[in-house]
Design a protein around this motif. Structure first.
Motif, mmCIF file in Angstrom:
data_model
loop_
_atom_site.group_PDB
_atom_site.id
_atom_site.type_symbol
_atom_site.label_atom_id
_atom_site.label_comp_id
_atom_site.label_asym_id
_atom_site.label_seq_id
_atom_site.Cartn_x
_atom_site.Cartn_y
_atom_site.Cartn_z
ATOM 1 N N ARG A 282 0.893 -1.152 0.157
ATOM 2 C CA ARG A 282 -0.009 0.011 -0.071
ATOM 3 C C ARG A 282 0.756 1.207 0.011
ATOM 4 O O ARG A 282 1.944 1.266 0.271
ATOM 5 C CB ARG A 282 -0.829 0.188 1.258
ATOM 6 C CG ARG A 282 -1.966 -1.123 1.462
ATOM 7 C CD ARG A 282 -2.916 -1.002 2.516
ATOM 8 N NE ARG A 282 -2.638 -0.172 3.658
ATOM 9 C CZ ARG A 282 -3.138 -0.476 4.644
ATOM 10 N NH1 ARG A 282 -4.165 -1.393 4.914
ATOM 11 N NH2 ARG A 282 -2.658 0.143 5.736
ATOM 12 N N ASP A 283 0.166 2.368 -0.102
ATOM 13 C CA ASP A 283 1.009 3.754 -0.466
ATOM 14 C C ASP A 283 1.537 3.909 1.064
ATOM 15 O O ASP A 283 2.479 4.952 1.222
ATOM 16 C CB ASP A 283 0.104 4.645 -0.662
ATOM 17 C CG ASP A 283 -0.999 4.915 -0.096
ATOM 18 O OD1 ASP A 283 -1.503 4.172 0.892
ATOM 19 O OD2 ASP A 283 -2.171 5.595 -0.720
ATOM 20 N N ASP A 284 0.879 3.496 2.204
ATOM 21 C CA ASP A 284 1.561 3.613 3.406
ATOM 22 C C ASP A 284 2.528 2.742 3.807
ATOM 23 O O ASP A 284 3.124 2.756 5.024
ATOM 24 C CB ASP A 284 0.591 3.718 4.578
ATOM 25 C CG ASP A 284 -0.250 2.460 4.577
ATOM 26 O OD1 ASP A 284 0.172 1.481 3.915
ATOM 27 O OD2 ASP A 284 -1.145 2.375 5.725
ATOM 28 N N GLY A 285 2.972 1.919 3.071
ATOM 29 C CA GLY A 285 4.265 0.951 3.207
ATOM 30 C C GLY A 285 3.704 -0.268 3.884
ATOM 31 O O GLY A 285 4.621 -1.398 3.859
ATOM 32 N N VAL A 286 2.417 -0.599 4.017
ATOM 33 C CA VAL A 286 1.964 -1.785 4.714
ATOM 34 C C VAL A 286 1.835 -3.033 3.420
ATOM 35 O O VAL A 286 1.305 -2.709 2.487
ATOM 36 C CB VAL A 286 0.694 -1.666 5.149
ATOM 37 C CG1 VAL A 286 0.018 -3.041 5.709
ATOM 38 C CG2 VAL A 286 0.747 -0.932 6.315
#
Length: 345
Positions: A282-286
């Motif tokens: 994801r864009d949050d690094g998850v």
């Protein structure tokens, strides 16, 4: 997460954006606002908030900002995750007198049900769509007749969630409408439109649909274009699939960052005709691993990943499980665990 104002909103409802969530929310709104029986006796104001797992905390905060702790909070069709559980723990510490009602059919919620029952006794879980679970609950409380729109949509949701069955022409039209509305709400993320739909479905009075059908058609067309993009990307990624035991593993990090990873995994499954594990970031690094299989195999692999300490949360349904990987897990470890767990398919 404490309330900030002195105006009380007695009932709060947080439900998913899609047709199942909209219909379940409309049923509770109908039971409370029109029938005056549940969750509270008498007619009470209801705060309606659409949300998915990532937007749940903000939706709950919005209910609290509208007034003091509600007398009842209903959470519908939202898979329980570690983050949501922590939010609910915090909420119940601040709002000890609130009745928490949780109705859902996602496997992560069923898997974590023990934690829910520690917070409340009003937990209603099952493998049927959430709208049908809500319908059965209200029938058990004496609400045996819904509005014609609610009855029709509840049946349509059953078809959308559980697969086709022989339908009349009228039923096909309702299913098509429900699918279009579901896509429109999911794509637009328009809270006011969602609330209007809930109230329209719940209203026993004849009313025109609260939206422009041309808008829905436009959104459906956009969704269809997105489906084409996903299908093309699936063809491109299918040739990179790596055999890991009885699973075909696809690493799509850096190759797919859009919404629709679950749909992409399903397309890959259709192309490869074998269980698929799709890794995305994801864009949050998850990092998420989406597992698609026949039957309940995907969920068995997902629960195995949690027990092995590779994953933290489970979402999705029986044949399509979504797990959030631990930050410290490397690719070699993940593949080795997947290889062992593929024997459960």
């Amino acid at each position: 997460m404490k309330p900030r104002s002195l105006v009380k909103i007695p009932v709060g409802i947080i439900a998913d954006w899609d047709a199942d969530g909209v219909t379940a929310a409309a049923m509770l709104y109908y039971a409370q606002y029109y029938r005056k029986v549940y969750p509270l006796k008498g007619r009470h104001e209801v705060s309606l908030e659409p949300a998915g797992p990532r937007g749940f905390k903000d939706a709950l905060q919005h209910i609290l900002e509208a007034g003091n702790c509600p007398d009842a909070l209903a959470v519908l069709d939202i898979p329980l995750t570690k983050d949501i559980h922590e939010v609910l723990l915090d909420f119940m510490r601040d709002c000890k007198g609130t009745r928490l009602i949780y109705i859902d059919h996602h496997f992560s919620t069923i898997y974590m049900s023990k934690k829910l029952y520690e917070l409340s006794e009003e937990i209603y879980l099952g493998h049927k769509p959430t709208a049908m679970l809500t319908y059965n609950l209200l029938r058990s409380l004496g609400v045996r007749h819904m509005t014609p729109r609610l009855e029709a949509f509840m049946k349509a949701v059953g078809v959308l969630e559980r697969g086709a069955r022989p339908l009349t022409e009228a039923e096909r039209r309702v299913v098509k409408l429900a699918a279009s509305i579901s896509k429109a709400c999911t794509v637009l993320r328009d809270k006011e439109l969602w609330r209007k739909l809930v109230k329209w479905l719940a209203s026993p009075l004849p009313q025109d649909m609260p939206f422009d059908t041309k808008l829905v058609e436009k959104v459906v067309k956009i969704a269809e274009e997105s489906d084409k993009e996903i299908a093309e990307k699936a063809k491109e990624l299918a040739i990179t699939a790596k055999r890991v035991g009885y699973i075909r593993f696809v690493d799509a990090r850096g190759k797919w960052v859009n919404r629709g990873s679950s749909a992409l995994a399903s397309k890959l499954y259709k192309i490869l005709k074998q269980p698929v594990a799709l890794l995305v970031e994801r864009d949050d690094g998850v990092r998420l691993l989406i597992i698609r299989s026949k039957g309940r195999g995907a969920y068995r692999v997902a629960t195995g990943l949690v027990k092995e300490g590779v994953a933290e949360d489970i979402g999705g349904h029986s044949g399509l499980a979504i797990v959030r990987l631990r930050e410290d897990v490397d690719l070699v470890t993940l593949e080795n665990v997947l290889r062992r767990l593929s024997l459960r398919l």
